[in-house]
Design an enzyme around this catalytic site. Sequence first.
Site, short mmCIF file in Angstrom:
data_model
loop_
_atom_site.label_atom_id
_atom_site.label_comp_id
_atom_site.label_asym_id
_atom_site.label_seq_id
_atom_site.Cartn_x
_atom_site.Cartn_y
_atom_site.Cartn_z
N ARG A 185 -106.21 9.24 -0.43
CA ARG A 185 -107.64 9.57 0.31
C ARG A 185 -108.13 8.24 0.77
O ARG A 185 -109.41 7.92 0.68
CB ARG A 185 -108.63 10.26 -0.81
CG ARG A 185 -108.32 11.44 -1.49
CD ARG A 185 -108.10 12.66 -0.05
NE ARG A 185 -107.44 13.67 -0.76
CZ ARG A 185 -106.07 13.95 -0.54
NH1 ARG A 185 -105.23 13.27 -0.01
NH2 ARG A 185 -105.53 15.21 -1.00
N SER A 234 -113.94 18.98 -2.02
CA SER A 234 -113.97 18.09 -3.50
C SER A 234 -114.90 17.07 -3.65
O SER A 234 -114.80 16.38 -2.56
CB SER A 234 -112.38 17.55 -3.51
OG SER A 234 -111.53 18.67 -3.43
N GLU A 307 -115.21 11.56 -3.52
CA GLU A 307 -114.46 11.92 -2.29
C GLU A 307 -115.48 12.12 -1.10
O GLU A 307 -115.23 11.95 0.08
CB GLU A 307 -113.45 12.96 -2.50
CG GLU A 307 -112.69 13.29 -1.53
CD GLU A 307 -111.28 14.20 -1.67
OE1 GLU A 307 -111.01 15.11 -0.73
OE2 GLU A 307 -110.61 14.04 -2.73
#
Length: 312
Positions: A185, A234, A307
């Site tokens: 990520r 998320s 995130e």
Amino acid sequence: MDERVAKFIIMISEELKKFSSEVSSKIYFDYDLKKSNWFNIGGKTKIYFKPDNLPDLILFLKKFGKKEKIYILGAGSNTLISDKTFEGVVIKLGKNFSNISILPNGIIVAGSACLDKKLSDFALENELGNFEFLACIPGTVGGGLKMNAGCFDEEFKDILISIQAIDKKGRVLTIPANKVIFKYRNNNLSNDLIFLSASFKGKKKDKAKIQKKVFELKNKKDGTQPTKIKTSGSTFKNPINQTDKKVWELIKESVPLNTSFGDACISNKHCNFFVNKNNASFDDMNKLIKYVQEAVLKKTGITLEKEIKILE
């Protein structure tokens, strides 16, 4: 407010109004951002720029790229926006940045405003595999590049060939994928870059087999994640450098799942998805995020990293 700062703000506003009369792209002042993100939360931005073409974007950045605080907004599928006015420029790339095409050698070129699902569908129609996972990611190509988005053990880096970007000075550059360090990520590219498009390579695959895999992945996702509600996916990254446990497991063992602040609550389908039940404020959602972070740290000793992106 300092007199010099006030004069500078007035000067920039006048320059922007003049600029807006010189280009075809739209500039909006005091633009409401609430409906531009999946949480349906947020206030206004001082300036909202929606470039229709690259020349207008280049000109804008050359004039204002170093004078203004800039935030690039994609699909708004993983963004929490403050209820206060953002004292800067939000740039939302127009439809000409969502174009998609295929080269004779099977390479797909997609604009950064192209939806991930559209890219997946395009690859399907051209019988190219390895794009199936994108059907499950509710964002844009630009956002996917920015955070190396992925699901079901596949990520953007796995199909990427190169990125075309522009910096805050209006300079266009091409970055080969092998020059980028991708992490979970994340990547090592400068935050000053705005992604314009990217080239991707899949592999020839029978159309029916691609359809079957997309169907399986979407069923798997729909069975475990909430849909058609005000959520931004998320909330936290899996803390892969601290534990083998998934973040939802850590939340489940650390936090009462009926915890809420105002209309901000935890999804009963997936506890790493936070939900705006009706009319949650930025403070409501931010309090919930911080509460869960603190509770997990206290219970497990693990620090959770967000995130979702926060614009304030």
